[in-house]
Design a protein around this motif. Structure first.
Motif, PDB file in Angstrom:
ATOM      1  N   LYS A  13      -1.145   6.652 -10.553  1.00  0.00           N
ATOM      2  CA  LYS A  13      -1.661   6.894  -9.201  1.00  0.00           C
ATOM      3  C   LYS A  13      -1.175   5.810  -8.233  1.00  0.00           C
ATOM      4  O   LYS A  13      -0.826   6.090  -7.083  1.00  0.00           O
ATOM      5  CB  LYS A  13      -3.184   6.919  -9.224  1.00  0.00           C
ATOM      6  CG  LYS A  13      -3.767   8.185  -9.837  1.00  0.00           C
ATOM      7  CD  LYS A  13      -5.295   8.152  -9.801  1.00  0.00           C
ATOM      8  CE  LYS A  13      -5.884   9.421 -10.411  1.00  0.00           C
ATOM      9  NZ  LYS A  13      -7.365   9.378 -10.422  1.00  0.00           N
ATOM     10  N   ARG A  17       1.068   6.363  -4.885  1.00  0.00           N
ATOM     11  CA  ARG A  17       0.672   5.887  -3.544  1.00  0.00           C
ATOM     12  C   ARG A  17       1.777   5.042  -2.925  1.00  0.00           C
ATOM     13  O   ARG A  17       2.072   5.170  -1.729  1.00  0.00           O
ATOM     14  CB  ARG A  17      -0.629   5.084  -3.631  1.00  0.00           C
ATOM     15  CG  ARG A  17      -1.872   5.939  -3.758  1.00  0.00           C
ATOM     16  CD  ARG A  17      -3.130   5.133  -3.431  1.00  0.00           C
ATOM     17  NE  ARG A  17      -3.278   3.984  -4.307  1.00  0.00           N
ATOM     18  CZ  ARG A  17      -3.944   4.014  -5.470  1.00  0.00           C
ATOM     19  NH1 ARG A  17      -4.530   5.142  -5.875  1.00  0.00           N
ATOM     20  NH2 ARG A  17      -4.045   2.932  -6.201  1.00  0.00           N
ATOM     21  N   GLU A  21       3.819   5.889   0.500  1.00  0.00           N
ATOM     22  CA  GLU A  21       3.890   4.917   1.602  1.00  0.00           C
ATOM     23  C   GLU A  21       5.337   4.567   1.913  1.00  0.00           C
ATOM     24  O   GLU A  21       5.722   4.444   3.081  1.00  0.00           O
ATOM     25  CB  GLU A  21       3.105   3.649   1.239  1.00  0.00           C
ATOM     26  CG  GLU A  21       3.064   2.647   2.392  1.00  0.00           C
ATOM     27  CD  GLU A  21       2.374   1.336   2.027  1.00  0.00           C
ATOM     28  OE1 GLU A  21       2.477   0.377   2.839  1.00  0.00           O
ATOM     29  OE2 GLU A  21       1.756   1.239   0.943  1.00  0.00           O
TER      30      GLU A  21
END
Length: 477
Positions: A13, A17, A21
């Motif tokens: 995870k 992320r 980003e």
């Protein structure tokens, strides 16, 4: 140090992320810049900087009127100063909020800070009680210190024009403080109408925050740095974190304080910082000193005389305040580069005392408001310039592994001066009222700055040519 172990699911995870980003920042990086982008960015940043300066100064340039209206007491200014101590936690929380810009971007915080400052001014404009006023004042304390507009200038300006761009924008921002006396003259027919002065900068700031949201890009420096960090492998990021942890482990406030007081240069720079802090009250109550000085020269301190002085002499004097302040700061910069830090600190400290005496005595003798206002600005500019040079000298006198901690510890030592200042100031002005502020400030600031001058001349050394990579802090023992 314990290392936190993450499960494979959490690692997956986290990686997702970071990838999301990274794509977002790469998209921002690839956005084309519009024609004349830098020109209108400079315009937006200049106005933001001006709003920041107005928000920083307006409360002090209106202090007598605000205090009299909120508290209607002979010691109203002292009460206001004591209650403003309640804003300190908002200032401290604000310092914890600032580093988030290194992760979430400069633009987000440029917009938030500008909107927050402007909303704070608007809250004060519509305030009809002490509680609402302090909500606005507390929010100003939270948003003003972040200076994201300065980061924008540093990271968006071409390298060869960076100092010039900053100087031009800074000069414009300093001059926008003249908006306060202009609005006083235009909008105030009596001292009780001080809230009107907050309206224009509040509305302009709110508009500019939306312009920044629509037209400002994220800075290239941040985008490059964040993209580089997110593109690293886990091992490379772990190595950077380990290096940062090792650097932080070498510092700390207590080791910095112990080191400083063992070595002559830093010890005396700390002592000098504390001495300048003793005169702090003059740097925040100058408008009250000016108001009561002019009122005394007219024969008394009645509401009628103070109202007349507020609308006339004080407003006229404040027109020259930003010019005097700007001149004092420019003098510091030139002397610091040409003659060294020690010479600059001595000059600004001497200017501070001389300007303070001229403006306080001048107001009480009903000298021209222009002269009083100019030297009032020169006093305040010199006061803060002296502290700026002392901070610079501490940084240049500290070893690399303790430099950040030593500069932070300097604020703690300086607070000793503030405590002494308030311990003397509060009981006297609570007993005798606002009329006692000028003599108390005079009695605190003049002897303290003379002592600071003696310490600077006799006990400190210049740091202009110090090599900050090799300095140990023991060179002056």
């Amino acid at each position: 140090m314990k290392t936190k172990t993450l499960t494979p699911e959490k690692l997956q995870k986290q990686a997702a992320r970071r990838e999301k980003e990274l794509r977002y920042w790469q998209k921002q990086k690839n956005r084309p810049k519009r024609n004349m982008y830098f020109a209108y960015l400079v315009l937006i940043i200049a106005i933001v900087y001006g709003i920041d300066e107005v928000a920083s100064q307006i409360g002090m340039l209106m202090k007598t009127e605000i205090a009299a209206d909120l508290f209607q007491s002979e010691n109203s200014v002292t009460i206001l100063n004591l209650l403003q101590i309640l804003n300190v936690p908002f200032l401290l929380v604000g310092f914890l909020y600032r580093p988030l810009a290194d992760k979430w971007g400069r633009k987000t915080f440029l917009v938030i800070n500008t909107f927050g400052m402007s909303l704070s001014l608007f809250i004060i404009f519509v305030s009809n009680n002490v509680f609402l006023y302090f909500i606005g004042a507390a929010l100003i304390q939270f948003f003003v210190p972040h200076d994201m507009h300065v980061v924008y200038i540093m990271e968006s300006s071409p390298q060869k024009h960076r100092a010039k761009t900053y100087s031009i924008i800074k000069f414009f921002a300093n001059m926008t403080v003249m908006l306060i006396p202009i609005l006083r003259r235009t909008l105030m027919t009596s001292a009780s109408e001080w809230r009107k002065v907050y309206m224009i900068p509040a509305v302009v700031g709110l508009i500019v925050s939306f312009l920044a949201l629509l037209f400002a890009r994220e800075t290239d420096a941040f985008l490059d740095s964040r993209i580089k960090y997110l593109s690293m492998t886990d091992e490379e990021r772990a190595e950077i974190e380990a290096r940062k942890a090792a650097e932080n482990a070498q510092g700390g406030l207590i080791p910095a304080l112990k080191f400083a007081f063992k070595h002559k240069q830093l010890r005396w720079l700390y002592i000098t910082t504390a001495l300048t802090g003793i005169g702090f009250i003059g740097s925040i109550d100058y408008q009250t000193i000016m108001s009561y000085g002019f009122a005394g020269s007219m024969g008394g301190y009645t509401d009628e005389i103070l109202n007349s002085v507020s609308i006339n002499q004080v407003t006229e004097a404040l027109m020259l305040f930003p010019i005097g302040s700007a001149v004092a700061q420019v003098i510091m910069g030139f002397i610091s580069d040409a003659k060294g830090r020690k010479a600059a600190a001595i000059t600004t400290a001497a200017n501070c005392v001389i300007s303070f005496v001229i403006f306080t005595v001048g107001a009480s003798m009903d000298l021209s408001p222009a002269i009083v206002g100019f030297f009032c600005g020169a006093f305040v500019g010199s006061y803060y310039s002296t502290n700026d040079v002392l901070i610079m000298m501490v940084g240049e006198s500290s070893p690399t592994n303790l430099r950040s901690s030593a500069m932070s510890a300097q604020f703690i030592v300086g607070a000793i001066g503030y405590v002494i200042c308030y311990a003397v100031y509060t009981p006297i002005t609570m007993k005798f009222g606002n009329v006692a502020i000028a003599p108390v400030a005079f009695g605190l600031l003049v002897p303290a700055f003379i002592a600071a001058l003696v310490a600077l001349i006799k006990q400190t050394s210049d740091t202009r040519n110090v090599d900050m990579d090799t300095v140990t802090g023991t060179e002056w023992d």
